[in-house]
Design a protein around this motif. Sequence first.
Motif, PDB file in Angstrom:
ATOM      1  N   ASP A 103      45.313  40.684  37.809  1.00 20.81           N
ATOM      2  CA  ASP A 103      45.595  41.890  36.632  1.00 20.81           C
ATOM      3  C   ASP A 103      44.930  42.962  36.616  1.00 20.81           C
ATOM      4  O   ASP A 103      43.773  43.146  36.878  1.00 20.81           O
ATOM      5  CB  ASP A 103      45.378  41.005  35.351  1.00 20.81           C
ATOM      6  CG  ASP A 103      46.111  41.556  34.198  1.00 20.81           C
ATOM      7  OD1 ASP A 103      45.889  42.793  34.110  1.00 20.81           O
ATOM      8  OD2 ASP A 103      46.480  40.876  33.232  1.00 20.81           O
ATOM      9  N   PRO A 104      45.844  43.956  36.773  1.00 17.81           N
ATOM     10  CA  PRO A 104      45.338  45.472  36.853  1.00 17.81           C
ATOM     11  C   PRO A 104      44.331  45.616  35.817  1.00 17.81           C
ATOM     12  O   PRO A 104      43.416  46.646  36.166  1.00 17.81           O
ATOM     13  CB  PRO A 104      46.482  46.414  36.871  1.00 17.81           C
ATOM     14  CG  PRO A 104      47.756  45.482  37.304  1.00 17.81           C
ATOM     15  CD  PRO A 104      47.333  44.049  36.724  1.00 17.81           C
ATOM     16  N   ALA A 105      44.200  44.922  34.609  1.00 21.92           N
ATOM     17  CA  ALA A 105      43.266  45.317  33.544  1.00 21.92           C
ATOM     18  C   ALA A 105      41.894  44.784  33.899  1.00 21.92           C
ATOM     19  O   ALA A 105      41.112  45.088  33.253  1.00 21.92           O
ATOM     20  CB  ALA A 105      43.578  44.932  32.388  1.00 21.92           C
ATOM     21  N   TRP A 106      42.062  43.806  34.963  1.00 21.29           N
ATOM     22  CA  TRP A 106      40.582  43.239  35.242  1.00 21.29           C
ATOM     23  C   TRP A 106      39.278  44.036  35.515  1.00 21.29           C
ATOM     24  O   TRP A 106      38.173  43.854  34.921  1.00 21.29           O
ATOM     25  CB  TRP A 106      40.732  42.153  36.455  1.00 21.29           C
ATOM     26  CG  TRP A 106      39.442  41.474  36.872  1.00 21.29           C
ATOM     27  CD1 TRP A 106      38.919  41.636  38.001  1.00 21.29           C
ATOM     28  CD2 TRP A 106      38.521  40.829  36.017  1.00 21.29           C
ATOM     29  NE1 TRP A 106      37.670  41.283  37.975  1.00 21.29           N
ATOM     30  CE2 TRP A 106      37.439  40.460  36.871  1.00 21.29           C
ATOM     31  CE3 TRP A 106      38.497  40.361  34.661  1.00 21.29           C
ATOM     32  CZ2 TRP A 106      36.380  39.949  36.272  1.00 21.29           C
ATOM     33  CZ3 TRP A 106      37.588  39.542  34.137  1.00 21.29           C
ATOM     34  CH2 TRP A 106      36.401  39.207  35.079  1.00 21.29           C
ATOM     35  N   SER A 107      39.606  45.141  36.176  1.00 19.71           N
ATOM     36  CA  SER A 107      38.479  46.202  36.706  1.00 19.71           C
ATOM     37  C   SER A 107      37.868  46.625  35.436  1.00 19.71           C
ATOM     38  O   SER A 107      36.860  46.696  35.363  1.00 19.71           O
ATOM     39  CB  SER A 107      39.166  47.342  37.548  1.00 19.71           C
ATOM     40  OG  SER A 107      39.153  46.728  38.782  1.00 19.71           O
ATOM     41  N   ALA A 108      38.715  47.065  34.370  1.00 19.50           N
ATOM     42  CA  ALA A 108      38.203  47.564  33.352  1.00 19.50           C
ATOM     43  C   ALA A 108      37.516  46.576  32.430  1.00 19.50           C
ATOM     44  O   ALA A 108      36.524  46.823  31.780  1.00 19.50           O
ATOM     45  CB  ALA A 108      39.542  48.321  32.406  1.00 19.50           C
ATOM     46  N   VAL A 109      38.191  45.450  32.262  1.00 13.35           N
ATOM     47  CA  VAL A 109      37.568  44.363  31.624  1.00 13.35           C
ATOM     48  C   VAL A 109      36.251  43.939  32.255  1.00 13.35           C
ATOM     49  O   VAL A 109      35.098  43.797  31.384  1.00 13.35           O
ATOM     50  CB  VAL A 109      38.356  43.027  31.648  1.00 13.35           C
ATOM     51  CG1 VAL A 109      37.903  41.823  30.983  1.00 13.35           C
ATOM     52  CG2 VAL A 109      39.741  43.370  30.716  1.00 13.35           C
ATOM     53  N   ALA A 110      36.207  43.888  33.533  1.00 14.40           N
ATOM     54  CA  ALA A 110      35.121  43.204  34.105  1.00 14.40           C
ATOM     55  C   ALA A 110      33.823  44.293  33.885  1.00 14.40           C
ATOM     56  O   ALA A 110      32.725  44.026  33.809  1.00 14.40           O
ATOM     57  CB  ALA A 110      35.076  42.922  35.673  1.00 14.40           C
ATOM     58  N   GLY A 111      34.186  45.796  33.913  1.00 11.14           N
ATOM     59  CA  GLY A 111      33.292  46.846  33.863  1.00 11.14           C
ATOM     60  C   GLY A 111      32.699  46.554  32.451  1.00 11.14           C
ATOM     61  O   GLY A 111      31.362  46.892  32.155  1.00 11.14           O
ATOM     62  N   ALA A 112      33.558  46.656  31.582  1.00  8.38           N
ATOM     63  CA  ALA A 112      33.127  46.450  30.084  1.00  8.38           C
ATOM     64  C   ALA A 112      31.954  45.278  29.689  1.00  8.38           C
ATOM     65  O   ALA A 112      31.307  45.527  29.173  1.00  8.38           O
ATOM     66  CB  ALA A 112      34.302  46.435  29.038  1.00  8.38           C
ATOM     67  N   ALA A 113      32.764  44.138  30.380  1.00 10.58           N
ATOM     68  CA  ALA A 113      31.911  42.725  30.244  1.00 10.58           C
ATOM     69  C   ALA A 113      30.557  43.074  30.832  1.00 10.58           C
ATOM     70  O   ALA A 113      29.562  42.588  30.191  1.00 10.58           O
ATOM     71  CB  ALA A 113      32.734  41.746  30.769  1.00 10.58           C
ATOM     72  N   LYS A 114      30.362  43.630  31.985  1.00 12.42           N
ATOM     73  CA  LYS A 114      29.085  43.996  32.325  1.00 12.42           C
ATOM     74  C   LYS A 114      28.154  44.450  31.541  1.00 12.42           C
ATOM     75  O   LYS A 114      26.914  44.410  31.566  1.00 12.42           O
ATOM     76  CB  LYS A 114      29.135  44.597  33.926  1.00 12.42           C
ATOM     77  CG  LYS A 114      29.797  43.856  34.918  1.00 12.42           C
ATOM     78  CD  LYS A 114      29.810  44.584  36.127  1.00 12.42           C
ATOM     79  CE  LYS A 114      30.721  43.948  37.374  1.00 12.42           C
ATOM     80  NZ  LYS A 114      30.953  44.780  38.276  1.00 12.42           N
ATOM     81  N   GLN A 115      28.579  45.597  30.898  1.00 13.02           N
ATOM     82  CA  GLN A 115      27.833  46.343  30.007  1.00 13.02           C
ATOM     83  C   GLN A 115      27.655  45.670  28.540  1.00 13.02           C
ATOM     84  O   GLN A 115      26.603  46.134  28.130  1.00 13.02           O
ATOM     85  CB  GLN A 115      28.475  47.703  29.915  1.00 13.02           C
ATOM     86  CG  GLN A 115      28.703  48.610  30.904  1.00 13.02           C
ATOM     87  CD  GLN A 115      27.363  49.053  31.415  1.00 13.02           C
ATOM     88  OE1 GLN A 115      26.572  49.382  30.725  1.00 13.02           O
ATOM     89  NE2 GLN A 115      27.513  49.644  32.624  1.00 13.02           N
ATOM     90  N   GLN A 116      28.534  44.711  28.170  1.00 10.06           N
ATOM     91  CA  GLN A 116      28.533  44.502  26.727  1.00 10.06           C
ATOM     92  C   GLN A 116      28.026  42.974  26.467  1.00 10.06           C
ATOM     93  O   GLN A 116      27.530  42.630  25.578  1.00 10.06           O
ATOM     94  CB  GLN A 116      29.837  44.707  26.103  1.00 10.06           C
ATOM     95  CG  GLN A 116      30.208  46.284  26.021  1.00 10.06           C
ATOM     96  CD  GLN A 116      31.455  46.557  25.623  1.00 10.06           C
ATOM     97  OE1 GLN A 116      32.043  45.661  24.855  1.00 10.06           O
ATOM     98  NE2 GLN A 116      32.123  47.556  26.086  1.00 10.06           N
ATOM     99  N   ILE A 117      28.531  42.135  27.444  1.00 10.50           N
ATOM    100  CA  ILE A 117      28.399  40.620  27.135  1.00 10.50           C
ATOM    101  C   ILE A 117      26.990  40.365  26.792  1.00 10.50           C
ATOM    102  O   ILE A 117      26.786  39.639  25.776  1.00 10.50           O
ATOM    103  CB  ILE A 117      28.743  39.840  28.497  1.00 10.50           C
ATOM    104  CG1 ILE A 117      30.548  39.677  28.470  1.00 10.50           C
ATOM    105  CG2 ILE A 117      28.341  38.389  28.496  1.00 10.50           C
ATOM    106  CD1 ILE A 117      30.955  38.557  27.557  1.00 10.50           C
ATOM    107  N   GLY A 118      26.077  40.818  27.479  1.00  8.84           N
ATOM    108  CA  GLY A 118      24.466  40.388  27.320  1.00  8.84           C
ATOM    109  C   GLY A 118      24.157  40.992  25.964  1.00  8.84           C
ATOM    110  O   GLY A 118      23.423  40.136  25.505  1.00  8.84           O
ATOM    111  N   THR A 119      24.831  41.813  25.284  1.00  8.94           N
ATOM    112  CA  THR A 119      24.479  42.242  23.875  1.00  8.94           C
ATOM    113  C   THR A 119      24.630  41.270  22.917  1.00  8.94           C
ATOM    114  O   THR A 119      23.909  41.015  21.840  1.00  8.94           O
ATOM    115  CB  THR A 119      24.807  43.483  23.355  1.00  8.94           C
ATOM    116  OG1 THR A 119      26.558  43.405  23.090  1.00  8.94           O
ATOM    117  CG2 THR A 119      24.964  44.778  24.473  1.00  8.94           C
ATOM    118  N   ALA A 120      25.588  40.026  23.338  1.00  6.16           N
ATOM    119  CA  ALA A 120      25.801  39.162  22.507  1.00  6.16           C
ATOM    120  C   ALA A 120      24.722  38.000  22.188  1.00  6.16           C
ATOM    121  O   ALA A 120      24.771  37.121  21.313  1.00  6.16           O
ATOM    122  CB  ALA A 120      27.414  38.518  22.960  1.00  6.16           C
TER     123      ALA A 120
END
Length: 419
Positions: free
Chosen positions: A381-398
């Motif tokens: 899915d072409p959106a994966w790069s954006a999703v993965a990049g955002a997840a790397k930055q944000q998942i840990g904050t949860a």
Amino acid sequence: MMKTHPITAVAAGLAILAGLAGCGKGSSSAGGEDTGKEIRFVAAKYDDDTQPYWESLIEQFEAKNPGYKVRLEIIDWEQMDAKVKTYIQTRQQPDILNYNAYSDFARDGLIYKASDVVSPQVMNDFLPKFADGAKYRGQQYGLPFLASARLFFYNRDIFRKAGIAEPPKTWDDVKLAAQKIKSAVHGVSPLGLPLGVEEAQAEFFIWSMNNGGGWVDSSGKWAINQQANVDTLRFLRELTKAELTQPNPETTNRKDVFNQFSQGKIGMLNGAVFQRKGFIDTVDKNLPYGVAPLPGAAGATSQTLSVQDFLVAFKNGDGKNKDAVSRFLNFFYQKDNVAGFLKTEGFLPVTRSAGDALSSDPYYKPFVESLANPRFAPTDDPAWSAVAGAAKQQIGTAVADADPKTVLDKLQDVAAKND
């Protein structure tokens, strides 16, 4: 993959480039000399052996292909996303890129189809599941490069001291084991939980898939904020707040917890196939560790996270680079060259011909077997790069101060905006 993998919108940068690519010829510095015989290869750094391997292979290639040159650039995974984003936005993309995504490049017409740059023999050599994971709209664009699988690593000595008889099968087992380690073994972090920017998206996916969650639903639609994922982050947050993980998992990278495990400072973690070669053997070859299936929320699961990295070939210089790119890729995908990389870096094969390289090593046996039922990130899915990049930055904050549902809602929005 990846030993090592901060962007939030690579896809947005690609969209900007798409209009430029249609009317320009591309940068000469991206495509090499006007003859097309000099190409630039950007490779990810997996460990200290990566650069020597490629330098040796390139030397062999140039000796067998007089007049052809390969300029090598090695980039650490922690900087790779930002570097790729810059290269694309400034039209300085390399001729060949070693990366963990490809579909956004394919969507924007920036890369060759796989069959355009490697021989039919190479195409037929790829393992089918990995070839399927390299397709965009039914056409293969990514060249499967290497595979990794994840299983649960635990320190037998720490478990013995804590009175734990066997590796955990359920999440309740994980929590109980962590509590026992915290009480009985001082100076040790019970559970390694790497949710820093290197590869937070993979660590989260390992836990969520084993709770019935994941990035997409059964129809392939983005479902990042589904309840199973919220529950997963709440469980990991609970472990963090109870000090059952290493300090500050939201800023801890995978390579750091892998090193700490190798030093006997972590009791258990989700490990990778390259952990022995890349970390344990370099620190303590006598480390008393075991490998088990990944714990599931309700019990041991047969699923594992399988990660594959790709090689992609960019259409630089109006395609003038195609011959040199094809020569180099076909050279690399020769059996002995691929097997040499796998032995050097400790990964799993994505080609049939290289499979025998690992078949006799009992360490690799459970990892190879786990590939019978792998789960992949939605790299097609072409959106994966954006999703993965955002997840790397944000998942840990949860697991720190942010609300898990709010974090996942934001990632769902990223997917929707880039889909």
